[in-house]
Write a protein that holds these residues in place. Structure first.
Motif, PDB file in Angstrom:
ATOM      1  N   LEU A 224       0.859  -1.091  -0.020  1.00 17.62           N
ATOM      2  CA  LEU A 224      -0.091  -0.112   0.118  1.00 17.62           C
ATOM      3  C   LEU A 224       0.892   1.178   0.082  1.00 17.62           C
ATOM      4  CD1 LEU A 224      -3.037  -1.045   2.352  1.00 17.62           C
ATOM      5  CD2 LEU A 224      -2.977  -0.899  -0.008  1.00 17.62           C
ATOM      6  N   LEU A 225       2.006   1.306   0.707  1.00 20.23           N
ATOM      7  CA  LEU A 225       2.903   2.358   0.756  1.00 20.23           C
ATOM      8  C   LEU A 225       3.599   2.545  -0.667  1.00 20.23           C
ATOM      9  CD1 LEU A 225       4.271   4.540   2.584  1.00 20.23           C
ATOM     10  CD2 LEU A 225       6.342   2.687   2.907  1.00 20.23           C
ATOM     11  N   MET A 226       4.070   1.695  -1.172  1.00 22.88           N
ATOM     12  CA  MET A 226       4.620   1.846  -2.662  1.00 22.88           C
ATOM     13  C   MET A 226       3.628   2.030  -3.631  1.00 22.88           C
ATOM     14  SD  MET A 226       7.735   1.214  -2.008  1.00 22.88           S
ATOM     15  CE  MET A 226       8.679   1.000  -3.593  1.00 22.88           C
ATOM     16  N   LYS A 227       2.415   2.048  -3.465  1.00 25.34           N
ATOM     17  CA  LYS A 227       1.179   2.341  -4.658  1.00 25.34           C
ATOM     18  C   LYS A 227       1.287   3.862  -4.480  1.00 25.34           C
ATOM     19  CE  LYS A 227      -0.548  -1.529  -6.012  1.00 25.34           C
ATOM     20  NZ  LYS A 227      -0.673  -1.888  -7.467  1.00 25.34           N
ATOM     21  N   ILE A 228       1.593   4.701  -3.534  1.00 29.61           N
ATOM     22  CA  ILE A 228       1.471   5.916  -3.221  1.00 29.61           C
ATOM     23  C   ILE A 228       2.235   6.788  -4.058  1.00 29.61           C
ATOM     24  CG2 ILE A 228       1.652   8.106  -1.764  1.00 29.61           C
ATOM     25  CD1 ILE A 228       0.864   6.196   0.598  1.00 29.61           C
ATOM     26  N   PRO A 229       3.504   6.514  -4.526  1.00 32.00           N
ATOM     27  CA  PRO A 229       4.325   7.299  -5.356  1.00 32.00           C
ATOM     28  C   PRO A 229       3.873   7.535  -6.755  1.00 32.00           C
ATOM     29  CG  PRO A 229       5.715   6.088  -3.842  1.00 32.00           C
ATOM     30  CD  PRO A 229       4.341   5.644  -3.823  1.00 32.00           C
ATOM     31  N   MET A 230       2.965   6.373  -7.298  1.00 31.75           N
ATOM     32  CA  MET A 230       2.287   6.420  -8.594  1.00 31.75           C
ATOM     33  C   MET A 230       1.354   7.495  -8.842  1.00 31.75           C
ATOM     34  SD  MET A 230       2.642   2.321  -9.598  1.00 31.75           S
ATOM     35  CE  MET A 230       2.154   1.489  -8.133  1.00 31.75           C
ATOM     36  N   TYR A 231       0.602   7.216  -7.571  1.00 26.97           N
ATOM     37  CA  TYR A 231      -0.641   8.394  -7.651  1.00 26.97           C
ATOM     38  C   TYR A 231      -0.047   9.987  -7.265  1.00 26.97           C
ATOM     39  CZ  TYR A 231      -3.981   4.630  -7.367  1.00 26.97           C
ATOM     40  OH  TYR A 231      -4.733   3.540  -7.646  1.00 26.97           O
ATOM     41  N   ALA A 232       0.915   9.919  -6.579  1.00 24.85           N
ATOM     42  CA  ALA A 232       1.708  11.265  -6.427  1.00 24.85           C
ATOM     43  C   ALA A 232       2.394  11.761  -7.967  1.00 24.85           C
ATOM     44  CB  ALA A 232       2.980  10.991  -5.497  1.00 24.85           C
ATOM     45  N   ALA A 233       2.699  10.734  -9.009  1.00 24.92           N
ATOM     46  CA  ALA A 233       3.376  11.290  -9.992  1.00 24.92           C
ATOM     47  C   ALA A 233       2.153  11.782 -10.921  1.00 24.92           C
ATOM     48  CB  ALA A 233       4.156   9.998 -10.666  1.00 24.92           C
ATOM     49  N   LEU A 234       1.014  10.865 -10.717  1.00 31.88           N
ATOM     50  CA  LEU A 234      -0.232  11.241 -11.638  1.00 31.88           C
ATOM     51  C   LEU A 234      -0.845  12.525 -11.415  1.00 31.88           C
ATOM     52  CD1 LEU A 234      -1.916   7.740 -11.955  1.00 31.88           C
ATOM     53  CD2 LEU A 234      -0.497   9.158 -13.875  1.00 31.88           C
ATOM     54  N   SER A 235      -0.627  12.892  -9.680  1.00 31.05           N
ATOM     55  CA  SER A 235      -0.888  14.293  -9.356  1.00 31.05           C
ATOM     56  C   SER A 235      -0.033  15.300  -9.890  1.00 31.05           C
ATOM     57  CB  SER A 235      -1.182  14.317  -7.836  1.00 31.05           C
ATOM     58  OG  SER A 235      -1.954  13.284  -7.445  1.00 31.05           O
ATOM     59  N   LEU A 236       0.887  14.823  -9.978  1.00 28.23           N
ATOM     60  CA  LEU A 236       2.290  15.997 -10.293  1.00 28.23           C
ATOM     61  C   LEU A 236       2.005  16.094 -11.937  1.00 28.23           C
ATOM     62  CD1 LEU A 236       4.606  17.688  -9.561  1.00 28.23           C
ATOM     63  CD2 LEU A 236       5.982  15.551 -10.125  1.00 28.23           C
ATOM     64  N   LEU A 237       1.717  15.136 -12.591  1.00 28.12           N
ATOM     65  CA  LEU A 237       1.420  15.412 -14.256  1.00 28.12           C
ATOM     66  C   LEU A 237       0.004  16.307 -14.248  1.00 28.12           C
ATOM     67  CD1 LEU A 237       2.126  11.864 -15.454  1.00 28.12           C
ATOM     68  CD2 LEU A 237       3.188  13.880 -16.351  1.00 28.12           C
ATOM     69  N   THR A 238      -1.124  16.109 -13.492  1.00 27.26           N
ATOM     70  CA  THR A 238      -2.279  16.892 -13.327  1.00 27.26           C
ATOM     71  C   THR A 238      -1.729  18.345 -13.074  1.00 27.26           C
ATOM     72  OG1 THR A 238      -3.392  15.151 -12.495  1.00 27.26           O
ATOM     73  CG2 THR A 238      -4.526  17.244 -12.326  1.00 27.26           C
ATOM     74  N   TRP A 239      -0.977  18.729 -11.972  1.00 35.20           N
ATOM     75  CA  TRP A 239      -0.513  19.954 -11.610  1.00 35.20           C
ATOM     76  C   TRP A 239       0.166  20.810 -12.784  1.00 35.20           C
ATOM     77  CZ3 TRP A 239       4.514  21.607 -11.233  1.00 35.20           C
ATOM     78  CH2 TRP A 239       4.603  23.015 -10.805  1.00 35.20           C
ATOM     79  N   LYS A 240       0.925  19.907 -13.815  1.00 35.78           N
ATOM     80  CA  LYS A 240       1.616  20.628 -14.782  1.00 35.78           C
ATOM     81  C   LYS A 240       0.571  20.856 -15.927  1.00 35.78           C
ATOM     82  CE  LYS A 240       6.293  18.537 -15.289  1.00 35.78           C
ATOM     83  NZ  LYS A 240       7.148  17.699 -15.949  1.00 35.78           N
ATOM     84  N   LEU A 241      -0.574  20.000 -16.039  1.00 36.77           N
ATOM     85  CA  LEU A 241      -1.599  20.352 -17.061  1.00 36.77           C
ATOM     86  C   LEU A 241      -2.462  21.440 -16.515  1.00 36.77           C
ATOM     87  CD1 LEU A 241      -2.289  17.050 -18.169  1.00 36.77           C
ATOM     88  CD2 LEU A 241      -0.981  18.726 -19.394  1.00 36.77           C
ATOM     89  N   SER A 242      -2.386  21.864 -15.171  1.00 32.38           N
ATOM     90  CA  SER A 242      -3.592  22.803 -14.528  1.00 32.38           C
ATOM     91  C   SER A 242      -3.142  24.306 -14.805  1.00 32.38           C
ATOM     92  CB  SER A 242      -3.465  22.628 -12.953  1.00 32.38           C
ATOM     93  OG  SER A 242      -2.346  23.165 -12.417  1.00 32.38           O
ATOM     94  N   PRO A 243      -3.933  25.255 -14.361  1.00 30.31           N
ATOM     95  CA  PRO A 243      -3.669  26.556 -14.537  1.00 30.31           C
ATOM     96  C   PRO A 243      -2.331  27.301 -13.837  1.00 30.31           C
ATOM     97  CG  PRO A 243      -6.036  26.198 -13.613  1.00 30.31           C
ATOM     98  CD  PRO A 243      -5.108  24.895 -13.627  1.00 30.31           C
ATOM     99  N   TYR A 244      -1.662  26.328 -12.900  1.00 31.80           N
ATOM    100  CA  TYR A 244      -0.282  26.429 -12.397  1.00 31.80           C
ATOM    101  C   TYR A 244       0.667  26.005 -13.253  1.00 31.80           C
ATOM    102  CZ  TYR A 244      -3.170  26.977  -8.379  1.00 31.80           C
ATOM    103  OH  TYR A 244      -4.135  27.359  -7.510  1.00 31.80           O
TER     104      TYR A 244
END
Length: 491
Positions: A224-244
């Motif tokens: 469960l702990l090792m799954k978190i970085p994959m979701y963090a990376a997808l969140s980071l990609l989302t942030w890159k596509l966001s207004p920021y």
């Protein structure tokens, strides 16, 4: 397991499987990386801005992180033959969509969907592991990975020339369309020429394909702990596509995606619990256990080596251009030396691993990787260009040999879970690429290389927690009997 001699120039039995599999992987990378060499032509033809081009590059890798995990699960369940064939055939569709795109939105949807083809690598890892014994497995997986990975370099070398051959504003469309045709046709060639296992061998499937099996309570929480970085990376990609970032997504859609990723993680926790809840009630017999810690260590190593390779390949031409004031064409050729090393380095990593042990090979290569990136961080305009190129190629050897050595271990952990383990490890490579490229957007070149070097040192330390695969792993046949599969010479 096929037992005939390892002869690279043969094209029958296990060698036929190896050659067809690296060709399939080569084509997936040829298609996945068909955009970068055509970048300027696409920009002019569709009238795109620089920010929109950057967005397409981000979208090209976005889907690959979850795709590698999903494809790994499908491979274990249905077998590599049908999954590889289907991937090659169906991913030709977004390739054609991109070749026919008339505006940014159409191109963006196509590039996003094409990220799925980047998961093809995972399938061949399981296929090759079914056909080669443990003492040849590292070499075979290294050839598969190294020669297949060269598809990205082949795209860079050939597609601009094909576009020029057709000429006109639509030359790039024909070049990219041809890669789709190749993918479509090879899907059928692969299907009709391979089998999942040698004759008489059993293809072991996981008991449940909805989540990865673990065999202890500690491993449950580590998964469960090792799954978190994959979701963090997808969140980071989302942030890159966001207004920021590049402002493709509105605030509302951005927050909707963040919420969706959080809910998806909770759903995955539920799935992992559903598959593994029995381990909280009763211990798994020793013979059927495996250590998920092994997987976690390989994830961290692949985060560093393949993650840094993807990041460095995309920034190295600019690095040489800026530091040594080279024109873009020469800078691209010089930087190409880094990617070219794949043909030899990745098979070398697997070969050394077969001969001298998995863990010791990884320790040496990871230490070399840390030193290599430290030296890359020292390169400045005062260096002779030849010395900078030699340093980059030396660093590249350790990076790509390390990748070969990682995937020399992956198939030796638990045979029926090889696709899922390869999928997770492969996804971590993409997580590393997203992380390092994000770091590069905030720091200078020197800091960028030194941060990768420090990450490699973390990987080096975690390696001391990894056990050398020894003896045999147990799998249960459909008739209930246990089959023992050798993973080393010694028990």
């Amino acid at each position: 397991m096929a037992t005939e001699k390892f002869n690279l120039f043969a094209f029958k039995d296990k060698m036929k499987i190896l050659h067809l599999s690296w060709m399939a992987f080569f084509i997936t990378f040829f298609v996945w990386f068909n955009f970068a060499p055509m970048l300027m032509a696409v920009k002019e033809s569709l009238g795109l801005t620089t920010d929109q081009i950057k967005t397409l590059l981000i979208l090209n890798v976005a889907l690959t992180i979850p795709a590698r995990v999903i494809i790994g699960m499908l491979t274990d369940k249905y077998g590599p033959k049908i999954v590889y064939s289907a991937l090659l055939i169906f991913c030709s569709i977004p390739c054609f969509m991109f070749a026919l795109a008339d505006d940014f939105i159409q191109a963006a949807i196509a590039r996003f969907l094409l990220g799925f083809i980047g998961a093809g690598f995972v399938i061949g890892i399981r296929m090759v592991s079914e056909w080669f014994p443990h003492n040849e497995l590292g070499t075979a997986e290294g050839i598969y990975g190294g020669w297949g990975n060269f598809g990205s370099a082949a795209a860079a070398f050939t597609l601009p020339s094909i576009a020029l051959l057709f000429g006109g504003d639509d030359g790039w469309r024909y070049a990219i369309g041809i890669t789709g045709i190749i993918s479509f046709l090879f899907g059928f060639i692969y299907y009709f020429n391979v089998t999942n296992t040698p004759k008489g061998s059993t293809y072991f499937r996981p008991k449940n394909s909805s989540a990865m099996e673990v065999t202890s309570v500690g491993d449950f929480y580590l998964l469960l702990l090792m799954k978190i970085p994959m979701y963090a990376a997808l969140s980071l990609l989302t942030w890159k596509l966001s207004p920021y970032g590049v402002n493709l997504l509105s605030h509302l859609i951005t927050y909707f995606i963040y919420s969706g990723l959080f809910v998806l993680y909770l759903f995955e926790v539920y799935k992992v619990w559903n598959v593994n809840k029995h381990i909280f009630r009763e211990k798994v017999p020793e013979i059927h256990r495996y250590s998920f810690k092994q997987v976690a260590v390989l994830d961290i190593l692949y985060f560093t080596n393949f993650g840094s390779e993807l990041a460095v390949v995309s920034m190295l031409p600019l690095f040489f251009s800026d530091i040594f004031s080279l024109d873009p064409v020469l800078a691209g050729l010089v930087a190409g030396a880094y990617a070219f090393m794949n043909l030899m380095s990745r098979p070398a990593g697997g070969f050394i691993s077969d001969r001298f042990g998995r863990k010791s090979t990884l320790l040496i290569l990871t230490a070399g990787l840390a030193v290599g990136y430290f030296l890359m961080g020292q390169v400045d305009s005062g260096w002779p260009l030849w010395l900078a190129v030699v340093t980059a190629m030396g660093c590249s050897f350790f990076v790509q040999s390390g990748e070969g050595a990682v995937f020399a271990v992956v198939p030796l952990i638990k045979r029926r879970l090889t696709g899922q383990i390869a999928g997770m490890t492969g996804a971590y490579g993409n997580v590393g690429a997203v992380t390092f490229l994000t770091v590069l957007s905030f720091v200078d070149y020197k800091s960028f290389f030194l941060i990768i070097s420090a990450t490699a040192l973390v990987g080096f330390i975690t390696l001391f927690f990894m056990e050398e695969p020894r003896g045999q792993i147990a799998e249960i046949k459909e008739d209930g009997t246990v089959e023992l599969i050798n993973v080393s010479h010694k028990g």
